[in-house]
Design an enzyme around this catalytic site. Structure first.
Site, PDB file in Angstrom:
ATOM      1  N   TYR A  52     -45.255  46.399  64.621  1.00  0.00           N
ATOM      2  CA  TYR A  52     -46.439  46.990  65.251  1.00  0.00           C
ATOM      3  C   TYR A  52     -46.397  48.522  65.252  1.00  0.00           C
ATOM      4  O   TYR A  52     -47.430  49.164  65.418  1.00  0.00           O
ATOM      5  CB  TYR A  52     -46.597  46.501  66.689  1.00  0.00           C
ATOM      6  CG  TYR A  52     -46.719  45.014  66.860  1.00  0.00           C
ATOM      7  CD1 TYR A  52     -46.874  44.150  65.776  1.00  0.00           C
ATOM      8  CD2 TYR A  52     -46.670  44.445  68.133  1.00  0.00           C
ATOM      9  CE1 TYR A  52     -46.968  42.777  65.953  1.00  0.00           C
ATOM     10  CE2 TYR A  52     -46.765  43.077  68.319  1.00  0.00           C
ATOM     11  CZ  TYR A  52     -46.912  42.254  67.224  1.00  0.00           C
ATOM     12  OH  TYR A  52     -46.993  40.898  67.411  1.00  0.00           O
ATOM     13  N   HIS A 110     -39.373  37.348  63.741  1.00  0.00           N
ATOM     14  CA  HIS A 110     -40.830  37.428  63.634  1.00  0.00           C
ATOM     15  C   HIS A 110     -41.403  36.328  62.741  1.00  0.00           C
ATOM     16  O   HIS A 110     -42.420  35.706  63.076  1.00  0.00           O
ATOM     17  CB  HIS A 110     -41.239  38.803  63.107  1.00  0.00           C
ATOM     18  CG  HIS A 110     -42.621  39.210  63.499  1.00  0.00           C
ATOM     19  ND1 HIS A 110     -43.003  40.515  63.644  1.00  0.00           N
ATOM     20  CD2 HIS A 110     -43.732  38.480  63.785  1.00  0.00           C
ATOM     21  CE1 HIS A 110     -44.266  40.574  63.999  1.00  0.00           C
ATOM     22  NE2 HIS A 110     -44.734  39.349  64.085  1.00  0.00           N
TER      23      HIS A 110
END
Length: 275
Positions: A52, A110
């Protein structure tokens, strides 16, 4: 509808069951302010990721909030390039430095892709746990078979599997396997990137409760035992999502949402394990 407090938020194995997602919250000042606002509203679960690019701002928001660090459940994720043993250790240490914290409440894999190797990756996560750098191990975007493989290779209990989950992608198989393996399910994109506001079923139920379609989707997930982490940046949306904790749906309303037949996966990369 009364504004819930942090004490009103249920927990699953210590994890607050409503959190703030920060994907695409890329402006540093806005990101820090949204984290601070969420924590001072009552949220105690903040989710970010290396990918991010906003971990420094998230850390700033945690420090700016009038909430003790030990009361915040802070989660981040390692990207697919950093899942080999040495790279995972180094990346986790970098995540701590970037966030400006001494430990993480939850560290996720992730995606089970690229450098992911169950034996080597979980060996690194176990070491991070033994060193006290992470409190809990997490996986993300794992299908049932991958969840079972993860359990076989990880000597530390796996707290959660974070997946896309909403009324148009209810993830029944993932949720059932997670329940069998004692893994919590965390829902990203729980508002289906805004599609909930276009659903007749959700908007009808929302109108009946003088609530929002967002609150209905979040309350439905909570009823399923799933922890939603909706992204929000404005105080209005942060507070609106939080009020989902006070919304009680009837069995008939839950059944109506369950009956939605449309399937709409919003996040679908080529390397997703379902492809």
């Amino acid at each position: 509808m009364m504004q819930p407090t942090s004490d009103d938020c249920p927990r699953a194995n210590g994890m607050p069951m409503l959190g703030l997602g920060t994907w695409k919250n890329e402006d540093p000042d806005q990101c820090a302010e949204s984290v601070r606002t969420a924590l001072e509203t009552g949220y105690r679960h903040i989710d970010t990721a290396d990918l991010y690019g906003n971990e420094a701002a998230v850390g700033d928001g945690v420090r700016q909030a009038d909430v003790d660090r030990e009361d915040v459940f802070l989660a981040t994720k390692l990207w697919t390039d950093d899942l080999g043993y040495e790279d995972a250790i180094a990346s986790a240490e970098e995540r701590l430095d970037t966030l400006g914290v001494d430990y993480l409440d939850l560290l996720y894999i992730h995606w089970p892709a690229k450098s992911y190797d169950p034996e080597e990756t979980f060996r690194a996560f176990e070491e991070l746990h033994d060193r006290g750098l992470i409190e809990n191990v997490g996986i993300s975007n794992f299908e049932p078979e991958g969840m079972e493989t993860a359990i076989e290779h990880c000597d530390v209990p796996i707290l959660a599997n974070q997946v896309e989950c909403h009324p148009f992608l209810p993830q029944e198989d993932v949720r059932a396997t997670a329940a069998d393996l004692d893994i919590e399910v965390v829902a990203y994109s729980p508002l289906a990137r805004g599609a909930v506001f276009e659903s007749e079923a959700l908007t009808d139920i929302a109108d009946a409760h003088d609530a929002s379609a967002a609150q209905v989707s979040l309350a439905w997930l909570l009823d399923k035992g799933v922890t939603p982490i909706p992204k929000a940046t404005s105080r209005e949306h942060i507070e609106d999502n939080w009020r989902a904790l006070a919304l009680e749906l009837s069995d008939e309303e839950i059944d109506r949402i369950d009956a939605i037949e449309a399937v709409d996966r919003k996040i679908d990369p080529d390397f997703g394990p379902w492809n």
